[in-house]
Enzyme design. Structure first.
Site, short mmCIF file in Angstrom:
data_model
loop_
_atom_site.label_atom_id
_atom_site.label_comp_id
_atom_site.label_asym_id
_atom_site.label_seq_id
_atom_site.Cartn_x
_atom_site.Cartn_y
_atom_site.Cartn_z
N LYS A 233 -51.17 44.53 61.33
CA LYS A 233 -51.66 45.83 60.83
C LYS A 233 -53.07 46.01 61.34
O LYS A 233 -53.95 45.21 61.05
CB LYS A 233 -51.64 45.86 59.30
CG LYS A 233 -50.23 45.93 58.73
CD LYS A 233 -50.23 46.21 57.24
CE LYS A 233 -48.80 46.29 56.72
NZ LYS A 233 -48.75 46.43 55.25
N SER A 337 -49.52 38.91 59.27
CA SER A 337 -48.82 38.38 58.10
C SER A 337 -47.56 37.67 58.57
O SER A 337 -46.77 38.25 59.32
CB SER A 337 -48.39 39.50 57.16
OG SER A 337 -49.47 40.35 56.88
N ALA A 338 -47.40 36.45 58.11
CA ALA A 338 -46.22 35.67 58.52
C ALA A 338 -44.94 36.35 58.04
O ALA A 338 -44.88 36.83 56.89
CB ALA A 338 -46.31 34.26 57.98
N TYR A 339 -43.94 36.41 58.89
CA TYR A 339 -42.62 36.90 58.48
C TYR A 339 -41.92 35.86 57.62
O TYR A 339 -42.09 34.66 57.83
CB TYR A 339 -41.77 37.19 59.72
CG TYR A 339 -41.79 38.64 60.14
CD1 TYR A 339 -42.96 39.22 60.63
CD2 TYR A 339 -40.64 39.44 60.06
CE1 TYR A 339 -42.99 40.56 61.02
CE2 TYR A 339 -40.67 40.78 60.45
CZ TYR A 339 -41.84 41.32 60.93
OH TYR A 339 -41.86 42.64 61.30
N LEU A 340 -41.13 36.33 56.70
CA LEU A 340 -40.26 35.44 55.93
C LEU A 340 -39.00 35.21 56.77
O LEU A 340 -38.75 35.93 57.74
CB LEU A 340 -39.91 36.09 54.59
CG LEU A 340 -41.09 36.21 53.63
CD1 LEU A 340 -40.67 36.95 52.37
CD2 LEU A 340 -41.64 34.83 53.27
N ASP A 406 -50.17 50.67 44.57
CA ASP A 406 -49.03 51.03 45.42
C ASP A 406 -47.89 50.01 45.32
O ASP A 406 -47.28 49.67 46.31
CB ASP A 406 -49.54 51.15 46.86
CG ASP A 406 -48.52 51.80 47.78
OD1 ASP A 406 -47.76 52.65 47.31
OD2 ASP A 406 -48.49 51.43 48.96
N GLU A 411 -39.82 42.34 45.66
CA GLU A 411 -38.64 41.68 46.23
C GLU A 411 -38.48 40.29 45.64
O GLU A 411 -39.46 39.65 45.26
CB GLU A 411 -38.78 41.59 47.76
CG GLU A 411 -38.71 42.95 48.43
CD GLU A 411 -38.48 42.88 49.95
OE1 GLU A 411 -38.05 41.81 50.46
OE2 GLU A 411 -38.74 43.89 50.60
N ASP A 426 -46.97 43.36 50.96
CA ASP A 426 -47.53 44.68 51.27
C ASP A 426 -48.70 45.04 50.36
O ASP A 426 -48.61 45.88 49.47
CB ASP A 426 -46.42 45.74 51.06
CG ASP A 426 -46.31 46.65 52.28
OD1 ASP A 426 -47.22 46.65 53.11
OD2 ASP A 426 -45.30 47.37 52.38
#
Lengths: 542, 542
Positions: A233, A337-340, A406, A411, A426
């Site tokens: 981002k 940011s690391a992906y899951l 926000d 999840e 996020d």
């Protein structure tokens, strides 16, 4: 069954020990010495509230606890001599060293063989694609960066994925996390592309989705040399700029530094529900433009009048270069940011936050007008049993500290069922205003008046001078190459907001009694009978 | 024919007198006294260039003129004792008192009877519409402000429209202009609506039109109680904010203060080709929301989280409240620009500027790459004869002083034919950066190397200490209620840019000789034989 009983005994022993440290001993000393000089919450000094369900004694709210934490701290410092800092002291504190029981297969998100197979298939598919693409590109005389993928069974992102369990995204002392941060900060980017969300939109501006406005479209998925994946981002706002008062939360900028700070805050709160995030100076030309095979993405790049490399939001093409971000001339700050693990091997579900906001100009949600909203929620599955509602409280506290309004969805991993932890995804709309505390974010806590005992104990600890939240955050954020991540007013706001959280709990306790409010973690749940074992065995790790 | 000859004699007398003041007399004094101490352009001191085609003597560039202008100023001040200011001194200067000949019917834009008939028809149509609307609104229980229109044959806007002639939009001393400014600043608004451009778009975002991006959609047409009409452009940017270097001119914000400043600058340059503009504190609720019968416009109003009244760009509905502007809580600054007479009674044509920019990220127009571009333009109708090309030079100088790169088209009244003056419309993208002088805006001047003598004389005057452009602008802008309109750095930039204009002319003269460069105004044109009479008879007005 025998193991279960042992864990139960362990849990209660841990809780009793914590009570002794924080409640019984302070109370005794308080009677001997009178009120301590370093009481942190003078307005509530001398109120007779108990924190600990197991202790029959009443204790002044927070009074004198720091004296005893100091004694503990000396021990902690001796035990971990490498920590010469408040942050080190915090992480060495017994509260941050409660061990989880040995994990069964069901309690780990992924099995090694499964993930390795998935990884191998991905790598060979990538190699196939790159070969085809290189041939096609050569035919039309386009140069493609010949980035080689290395298959590395020790890759930090693999270790991170394998470490995810039912309690948290990573263990406190997992050596893979600093390695992962280092990789995301510096490893070669081999590909950049829009995220899956973006691709689903197919470049159209989905104006009906007020929840996903601008900014959204500037995030990119980046693949690293070792096949690790991170979401980039870009910086859109200077750290000194506050969100204007007239801006609705749902159209606020996404802030790369908020993403970074949220990861550090979450770790300091010991939630560990935010995937690792690190700052990176991205070379837009090399790491994005020359690394992507997506023609749509290439087409939004341009050179600004000041000769900087820029790109802009896809669905706003032509009309809206105001939405562009620009490097200097190529370098641009951003968060990685690391992906899951992919949804195919680790499915997650997205659930609307019961305290969702209306995302319209005038609408109000039920929680904003009905003071008994929580009573209804408590009756409804999955909030009627287990940890789910307590987890919502944790999330509300986390969001309130950041000022993040926000949080429309959260999840969870389906594998861990209803009592699994909530992912704090996020967080880029946090840290928008340091001068304002948005109390409505705390509505879940102030309406439901429940909080996990373990969360409350850590919040109290972070309210002490010796572990002061702003100080440990400053120190933790100092490890990021893009430091300073937060300006001083934002750090100071954290302390002020923490005090407001504690006062909210205090008001609840005064109204309902501590037995009602302060809840022992990991209640035995009908849905997930295994949960009773969680956070048991409070033996310290060292 | 006799009248023509008289005017011709008058013109030459005027030019000779001006030459005597600025060239001959200074030159003589210069020989007696040596170079003056107050020479404003030391780098060019002593160069032997003549300014005046009629004088055989050579004069140092600008040297010593201020001494003689001072002498003239004493007289001017005596003559107009009410002026105790630089601006007063400027407007009392002979250069600003050249009278135009008596106007024939063909030289006035509108006839009184024609305009009055038009006005009466408009008023009765309005009354009919309002009656119908009030009935409809009453049926659905909506309150409409019962604004009464007053038919006033002395209305300032009527006088302004009647005063438009082939030489300028208004006379220097027209008393209707201050009245019109006052009306636009304070008179009751009886209706607000989108402009015709807006309505033509029907709320769609015309993304193919890069020329008309955001900002565009926030301007509104306002009708005043006396049926005068003004275009409102709301404040979108603080006066201190500079346009970021990465922003292309065609997506830059439109600035209300630039509109206001452009009107004052144009008047100070004595062009009088910008319709009057004034600042106004508009009450968004009363003057817009409650005054409009346009449901589309009503639907874009909302109350911000800070409880301010806001509205946003129509075609970006839902997605884009970042584009909103907000009052405090209702009041918002803006510019009010007087409308010209409707196209049905005073048709205009819009013509692409030969020095148009590409309005794309990478494109270049011919003038940017071809140094002989002007030679081509000079061959092409309507630039091959008459004043048109000289008018383009005036416009380029005007735009360069403001830093306005957004002059894609210009308009002229069809009635006055090809030699009519160019309207300097839509100046809201000026005054974006004070720290940068965009030399490419001067390309017409530096490539064609021609300038009207009258324009040059006024620029030289404004370069003198006694009439310094920044000082007269500051004073002029001080008359607006929204003062300060421009920050000091923007005012200082005007002086610096004026010097660059003069240096550009100087370079042209050095290269081509003054006879080639400095052109006597109102050349006899094959297209418009009447123009030879213009600006003749330089008798002073008082």
């Amino acid at each position: 069954m025998r193991r279960d009983r042992l864990l139960l005994v362990g849990t209660f022993t841990a809780i009793f020990l914590a009570d002794f440290y924080f409640v019984l001993f302070p109370k005794l000393l308080h009677r001997v010495q009178g009120p301590g000089e370093d009481c942190l919450c003078p307005s509530s000094r001398g109120t007779n509230l108990t924190l600990a369900g197991n202790s029959a004694l009443v204790t002044p709210w927070l009074s004198n606890t720091s004296i005893y934490l100091e004694a503990m701290e000396v021990r902690a410092t001796n035990e971990s001599a490498e920590w010469g800092s408040k942050l080190g002291r915090l992480f060495a504190h017994p509260l941050y060293n409660i061990q989880i029981p040995e994990l069964g297969l069901k309690e780990q998100l992924l099995q090694s063989e499964e993930l390795m197979g998935y990884y191998r298939r991905k790598v060979s598919r990538w190699e196939r694609h790159m070969k085809l693409y290189s041939e096609a590109a050569a035919a039309v005389n386009v140069t493609v960066l010949g980035n080689q993928v290395t298959f590395d069974p020790e890759a930090s992102w693999l270790k991170f994925h394998l470490g995810i369990n039912r309690y948290a995204l990573y263990a406190r002392d997992d050596p893979a996390i600093p390695r992962l941060l280092q990789d995301m900060q510096a490893a070669t980017v081999i590909s950049a592309d829009y995220t899956q969300d973006e691709k689903a939109l197919k470049g159209a501006c989905d104006c009906s989705q007020v929840v996903k406005p601008s900014g959204h479209h500037l995030k990119l998925a980046m693949k690293l040399q070792n096949f690790g994946k991170a979401m980039f981002k870009p910086m859109r706002q200077l750290r000194e700029q506050e969100t204007p008062d007239d801006v609705f939360y749902f159209v606020d900028f996404q802030r790369h530094n908020a993403e970074i700070a949220a990861f550090h805050l979450d770790r300091i709160l010991d939630f560990r529900r935010v995937p690792p995030v690190v700052g990176r100076l991205v070379n837009l030309t090399r790491d994005v433009l020359q690394s992507t095979v997506n023609e749509d993405l290439r087409s939004v790049f341009f050179t600004s009048p000041a000769n900087n490399t820029c790109f802009f939001a896809k669905c706003l093409y032509v009309c809206k270069t105001e939405y562009a971000v620009c490097g200097r001339p190529d370098l641009l700050e951003g968060s990685m940011s690391a992906y899951l693990p992919g949804l195919s091997i680790a499915p997650r579900i997205s659930i609307p936050n019961p305290w969702i906001r209306s995302y319209t100009f005038t609408g109000k949600e039920e929680w904003e007008v009905n003071p008994f909203f929580c009573d209804n929620i408590k009756q409804i599955y999955p909030y009627n049993s287990g940890n789910r509602l307590l987890n919502i409280m944790d999330m509300a506290i986390f969001d309130f500290l950041m000022g993040n309004m926000d949080r429309h969805h959260y999840e969870i991993f389906t594998k861990f069922g209803d009592d699994g932890f909530l992912l704090h995804f996020d967080n880029a709309r946090g840290f928008g205003k340091h001068s304002h505390d948005e109390m409505s974010i705390l509505a879940p806590l102030s309406q439901c008046c429940i909080i996990k005992r373990s969360t409350l104990l850590r919040l109290q600890l972070l309210h002490q001078d010796h572990y002061r939240l702003s100080d440990v955050m400053r120190e933790s954020l100092g490890q990021d190459t893009l430091e300073p991540i937060l300006t001083e007013p934002h750090l100071q706001a954290l302390d002020r907001r923490l005090q407001r959280v504690l006062k909210t709990v205090q008001r609840c306790v005064r109204r309902l009694g501590q037995a009602q409010v302060i809840t022992t973690d990991f209640i035995d749940s009908a849905v997930m009978p295994d949960t009773v074992h969680a956070v048991a065995a409070s033996n310290k790790e060292r």
